[in-house]
Design a protein around this motif. Structure first.
Motif, PDB file in Angstrom:
ATOM      1  N   ILE A 101     -73.922  -6.171 -16.513  1.00 40.08           N
ATOM      2  CA  ILE A 101     -74.964  -7.199 -16.426  1.00 40.08           C
ATOM      3  C   ILE A 101     -74.552  -8.445 -17.197  1.00 40.08           C
ATOM      4  O   ILE A 101     -74.714  -9.581 -16.721  1.00 40.08           O
ATOM      5  CB  ILE A 101     -76.306  -6.651 -16.950  1.00 40.08           C
ATOM      6  N   ASN A 102     -73.994  -8.252 -18.381  1.00 40.10           N
ATOM      7  CA  ASN A 102     -73.550  -9.385 -19.194  1.00 40.10           C
ATOM      8  C   ASN A 102     -72.448 -10.168 -18.488  1.00 40.10           C
ATOM      9  O   ASN A 102     -72.445 -11.411 -18.488  1.00 40.10           O
ATOM     10  CB  ASN A 102     -73.057  -8.876 -20.550  1.00 40.10           C
ATOM     11  N   ASP A 103     -71.530  -9.443 -17.859  1.00 39.93           N
ATOM     12  CA  ASP A 103     -70.456 -10.103 -17.113  1.00 39.93           C
ATOM     13  C   ASP A 103     -71.022 -10.877 -15.929  1.00 39.93           C
ATOM     14  O   ASP A 103     -70.572 -11.991 -15.625  1.00 39.93           O
ATOM     15  CB  ASP A 103     -69.447  -9.051 -16.642  1.00 39.93           C
ATOM     16  N   PHE A 104     -72.021 -10.308 -15.267  1.00 34.42           N
ATOM     17  CA  PHE A 104     -72.672 -10.994 -14.144  1.00 34.42           C
ATOM     18  C   PHE A 104     -73.338 -12.286 -14.608  1.00 34.42           C
ATOM     19  O   PHE A 104     -73.225 -13.333 -13.960  1.00 34.42           O
ATOM     20  CB  PHE A 104     -73.699 -10.062 -13.498  1.00 34.42           C
ATOM     21  N   ILE A 105     -74.005 -12.236 -15.751  1.00 35.77           N
ATOM     22  CA  ILE A 105     -74.691 -13.418 -16.286  1.00 35.77           C
ATOM     23  C   ILE A 105     -73.693 -14.526 -16.611  1.00 35.77           C
ATOM     24  O   ILE A 105     -73.923 -15.705 -16.313  1.00 35.77           O
ATOM     25  CB  ILE A 105     -75.510 -13.043 -17.540  1.00 35.77           C
ATOM     26  N   HIS A 106     -72.557 -14.145 -17.194  1.00 41.21           N
ATOM     27  CA  HIS A 106     -71.602 -15.148 -17.661  1.00 41.21           C
ATOM     28  C   HIS A 106     -70.548 -15.532 -16.624  1.00 41.21           C
ATOM     29  O   HIS A 106     -70.036 -16.657 -16.652  1.00 41.21           O
ATOM     30  CB  HIS A 106     -70.909 -14.650 -18.938  1.00 41.21           C
ATOM     31  N   SER A 107     -70.227 -14.619 -15.711  1.00 44.05           N
ATOM     32  CA  SER A 107     -69.147 -14.887 -14.754  1.00 44.05           C
ATOM     33  C   SER A 107     -69.635 -15.126 -13.331  1.00 44.05           C
ATOM     34  O   SER A 107     -68.848 -15.544 -12.475  1.00 44.05           O
ATOM     35  CB  SER A 107     -68.145 -13.721 -14.755  1.00 44.05           C
ATOM     36  N   GLY A 108     -70.906 -14.835 -13.068  1.00 42.07           N
ATOM     37  CA  GLY A 108     -71.471 -15.125 -11.754  1.00 42.07           C
ATOM     38  C   GLY A 108     -70.725 -14.454 -10.623  1.00 42.07           C
ATOM     39  O   GLY A 108     -70.503 -13.242 -10.638  1.00 42.07           O
ATOM     40  N   HIS A 109     -70.300 -15.247  -9.631  1.00 38.27           N
ATOM     41  CA  HIS A 109     -69.692 -14.652  -8.437  1.00 38.27           C
ATOM     42  C   HIS A 109     -68.281 -14.121  -8.677  1.00 38.27           C
ATOM     43  O   HIS A 109     -67.671 -13.565  -7.769  1.00 38.27           O
ATOM     44  CB  HIS A 109     -69.713 -15.641  -7.262  1.00 38.27           C
ATOM     45  N   TYR A 110     -67.771 -14.267  -9.901  1.00 42.26           N
ATOM     46  CA  TYR A 110     -66.477 -13.667 -10.239  1.00 42.26           C
ATOM     47  C   TYR A 110     -66.629 -12.281 -10.881  1.00 42.26           C
ATOM     48  O   TYR A 110     -65.640 -11.676 -11.286  1.00 42.26           O
ATOM     49  CB  TYR A 110     -65.699 -14.576 -11.190  1.00 42.26           C
ATOM     50  N   SER A 111     -67.835 -11.788 -10.976  1.00 43.30           N
ATOM     51  CA  SER A 111     -68.074 -10.497 -11.628  1.00 43.30           C
ATOM     52  C   SER A 111     -68.098  -9.357 -10.618  1.00 43.30           C
ATOM     53  O   SER A 111     -68.426  -9.548  -9.443  1.00 43.30           O
ATOM     54  CB  SER A 111     -69.408 -10.527 -12.385  1.00 43.30           C
ATOM     55  N   ASP A 112     -67.766  -8.159 -11.093  1.00 39.66           N
ATOM     56  CA  ASP A 112     -67.838  -6.971 -10.245  1.00 39.66           C
ATOM     57  C   ASP A 112     -69.266  -6.724  -9.773  1.00 39.66           C
ATOM     58  O   ASP A 112     -69.496  -6.380  -8.609  1.00 39.66           O
ATOM     59  CB  ASP A 112     -67.335  -5.738 -11.001  1.00 39.66           C
ATOM     60  N   ALA A 113     -70.221  -6.881 -10.679  1.00 37.92           N
ATOM     61  CA  ALA A 113     -71.612  -6.612 -10.316  1.00 37.92           C
ATOM     62  C   ALA A 113     -72.070  -7.501  -9.170  1.00 37.92           C
ATOM     63  O   ALA A 113     -72.861  -7.078  -8.322  1.00 37.92           O
ATOM     64  CB  ALA A 113     -72.518  -6.800 -11.530  1.00 37.92           C
ATOM     65  N   ASN A 114     -71.569  -8.726  -9.118  1.00 41.93           N
ATOM     66  CA  ASN A 114     -71.966  -9.640  -8.044  1.00 41.93           C
ATOM     67  C   ASN A 114     -71.557  -9.118  -6.672  1.00 41.93           C
ATOM     68  O   ASN A 114     -72.223  -9.402  -5.670  1.00 41.93           O
ATOM     69  CB  ASN A 114     -71.358 -11.021  -8.269  1.00 41.93           C
ATOM     70  N   LEU A 115     -70.462  -8.359  -6.633  1.00 41.31           N
ATOM     71  CA  LEU A 115     -70.016  -7.818  -5.348  1.00 41.31           C
ATOM     72  C   LEU A 115     -71.080  -6.906  -4.746  1.00 41.31           C
ATOM     73  O   LEU A 115     -71.237  -6.846  -3.528  1.00 41.31           O
ATOM     74  CB  LEU A 115     -68.700  -7.057  -5.517  1.00 41.31           C
ATOM     75  N   ALA A 116     -71.806  -6.199  -5.607  1.00 45.29           N
ATOM     76  CA  ALA A 116     -72.900  -5.349  -5.131  1.00 45.29           C
ATOM     77  C   ALA A 116     -74.199  -6.140  -4.997  1.00 45.29           C
ATOM     78  O   ALA A 116     -74.892  -6.057  -3.979  1.00 45.29           O
ATOM     79  CB  ALA A 116     -73.095  -4.169  -6.080  1.00 45.29           C
ATOM     80  N   ILE A 117     -74.523  -6.935  -6.007  1.00 45.99           N
ATOM     81  CA  ILE A 117     -75.816  -7.624  -6.054  1.00 45.99           C
ATOM     82  C   ILE A 117     -75.962  -8.647  -4.932  1.00 45.99           C
ATOM     83  O   ILE A 117     -76.964  -8.654  -4.203  1.00 45.99           O
ATOM     84  CB  ILE A 117     -76.003  -8.316  -7.422  1.00 45.99           C
ATOM     85  N   ASN A 118     -74.974  -9.521  -4.800  1.00 42.20           N
ATOM     86  CA  ASN A 118     -75.102 -10.640  -3.857  1.00 42.20           C
ATOM     87  C   ASN A 118     -74.223 -10.535  -2.618  1.00 42.20           C
ATOM     88  O   ASN A 118     -74.544 -11.131  -1.585  1.00 42.20           O
ATOM     89  CB  ASN A 118     -74.815 -11.959  -4.579  1.00 42.20           C
ATOM     90  N   LYS A 119     -73.131  -9.790  -2.709  1.00 44.94           N
ATOM     91  CA  LYS A 119     -72.280  -9.620  -1.532  1.00 44.94           C
ATOM     92  C   LYS A 119     -72.669  -8.384  -0.722  1.00 44.94           C
ATOM     93  O   LYS A 119     -72.362  -8.296   0.464  1.00 44.94           O
ATOM     94  CB  LYS A 119     -70.810  -9.523  -1.946  1.00 44.94           C
ATOM     95  N   GLY A 120     -73.290  -7.411  -1.382  1.00 42.84           N
ATOM     96  CA  GLY A 120     -73.712  -6.202  -0.675  1.00 42.84           C
ATOM     97  C   GLY A 120     -72.613  -5.191  -0.448  1.00 42.84           C
ATOM     98  O   GLY A 120     -72.724  -4.320   0.422  1.00 42.84           O
ATOM     99  N   PHE A 121     -71.537  -5.271  -1.254  1.00 42.93           N
ATOM    100  CA  PHE A 121     -70.402  -4.364  -1.097  1.00 42.93           C
ATOM    101  C   PHE A 121     -70.528  -3.151  -2.014  1.00 42.93           C
ATOM    102  O   PHE A 121     -70.967  -3.264  -3.160  1.00 42.93           O
ATOM    103  CB  PHE A 121     -69.085  -5.062  -1.459  1.00 42.93           C
ATOM    104  N   PHE A 122     -70.104  -2.001  -1.523  1.00 38.31           N
ATOM    105  CA  PHE A 122     -69.770  -0.886  -2.397  1.00 38.31           C
ATOM    106  C   PHE A 122     -68.429  -1.225  -3.049  1.00 38.31           C
ATOM    107  O   PHE A 122     -67.640  -1.992  -2.499  1.00 38.31           O
ATOM    108  CB  PHE A 122     -69.613   0.411  -1.600  1.00 38.31           C
ATOM    109  N   GLU A 123     -68.174  -0.645  -4.210  1.00 41.08           N
ATOM    110  CA  GLU A 123     -66.853  -0.804  -4.816  1.00 41.08           C
ATOM    111  C   GLU A 123     -66.311   0.566  -5.196  1.00 41.08           C
ATOM    112  O   GLU A 123     -66.976   1.337  -5.892  1.00 41.08           O
ATOM    113  CB  GLU A 123     -66.897  -1.704  -6.053  1.00 41.08           C
ATOM    114  N   TYR A 124     -65.108   0.844  -4.703  1.00 39.03           N
ATOM    115  CA  TYR A 124     -64.384   2.061  -5.061  1.00 39.03           C
ATOM    116  C   TYR A 124     -63.161   1.671  -5.881  1.00 39.03           C
ATOM    117  O   TYR A 124     -62.497   0.673  -5.591  1.00 39.03           O
ATOM    118  CB  TYR A 124     -63.924   2.812  -3.810  1.00 39.03           C
ATOM    119  N   GLN A 125     -62.881   2.466  -6.909  1.00 36.11           N
ATOM    120  CA  GLN A 125     -61.713   2.253  -7.754  1.00 36.11           C
ATOM    121  C   GLN A 125     -60.819   3.487  -7.685  1.00 36.11           C
ATOM    122  O   GLN A 125     -61.312   4.616  -7.642  1.00 36.11           O
ATOM    123  CB  GLN A 125     -62.147   2.035  -9.210  1.00 36.11           C
ATOM    124  N   ALA A 126     -59.514   3.270  -7.684  1.00 35.40           N
ATOM    125  CA  ALA A 126     -58.589   4.401  -7.708  1.00 35.40           C
ATOM    126  C   ALA A 126     -58.367   4.868  -9.142  1.00 35.40           C
ATOM    127  O   ALA A 126     -58.338   4.062 -10.077  1.00 35.40           O
ATOM    128  CB  ALA A 126     -57.261   4.023  -7.067  1.00 35.40           C
TER     129      ALA A 126
END
Length: 201
Positions: A101-126
């Protein structure tokens, strides 16, 4: 010089982020963390690395070619599994959510959380690490290995293929059996079974 071709093998060095669509049309960002395999159908595309670069630039809203982006979904995110190796100093789920959440607040569309919140993507990590067993997905109780993809972030409002420019859609690998809402771990040895083809209109 592109290193992605049909003979490419995962190894320590370069991290590739690719894109996948499940059997229900939902979209996931797949971060290979060096050790996750990429589908052969993707590797067989000429200039696959350039195509992935274009998709990633579009995802991060950095494209100089595709300048129209979908409206923000304004949803939320859910943290599912997460890397022991990356978070070993504090494995508490609430602390990791707070970091996101903190990263989303400070980094906006460059944050991982934004990929889910505003882009609507799932994220998988290896699963990564410098040796087998150093890393594993916290919250998953069955056996795993380096390169297996685990579900990291989940959106509440979902993206679709329509959220990508038509010219880039053929760079998205498609599954007829995977359901991102249910499948928490993808066996790295079965990536080509999960994703046998690329999107085609």
């Amino acid at each position: 010089m592109s290193i992605l071709n049909i003979n490419w093998k995962p190894e320590f060095g370069t991290i590739f982020t690719w894109f996948a669509m499940d059997k229900n049309g939902k979209i996931a960002v797949m971060v290979n963390n060096c050790f996750g395999d990429l589908p052969k159908c993707l590797l067989s595309i000429e200039n696959a690395e350039l195509l992935l670069d274009q998709l990633n630039e579009y995802m991060w809203e950095e494209s100089s070619v595709y300048l129209t982006y979908p409206q923000n979904k304004r949803g939320d995110f859910k943290l599912d599994l997460y890397s022991y190796w990356r978070h070993k100093n504090n494995l508490g789920k609430e602390a990791i959510i707070a970091e996101l959440i903190n990263d989303f607040i400070h980094s906006g569309h460059y944050s991982d959380a934004n990929l889910a919140i505003n882009k609507g993507f799932f994220e998988y990590q290896a699963i990564e690490g410098s040796f087998e067993g150093e890393d594993y997905p916290v919250g998953y109780n069955d056996k795993t290995k380096m390169g297996d993809y685990f579900r990291y972030l989940m959106p509440t409002i979902y993206a679709s293929i329509e959220d990508f420019p038509e010219e880039l859609r053929h760079g998205i690998a498609v599954s007829d059996i995977i359901d991102f809402t249910n499948d928490r771990l993808l066996d790295n040895d079965k990536i080509n079974d999960y994703f046998p083809r690329m999107y085609k209109k």
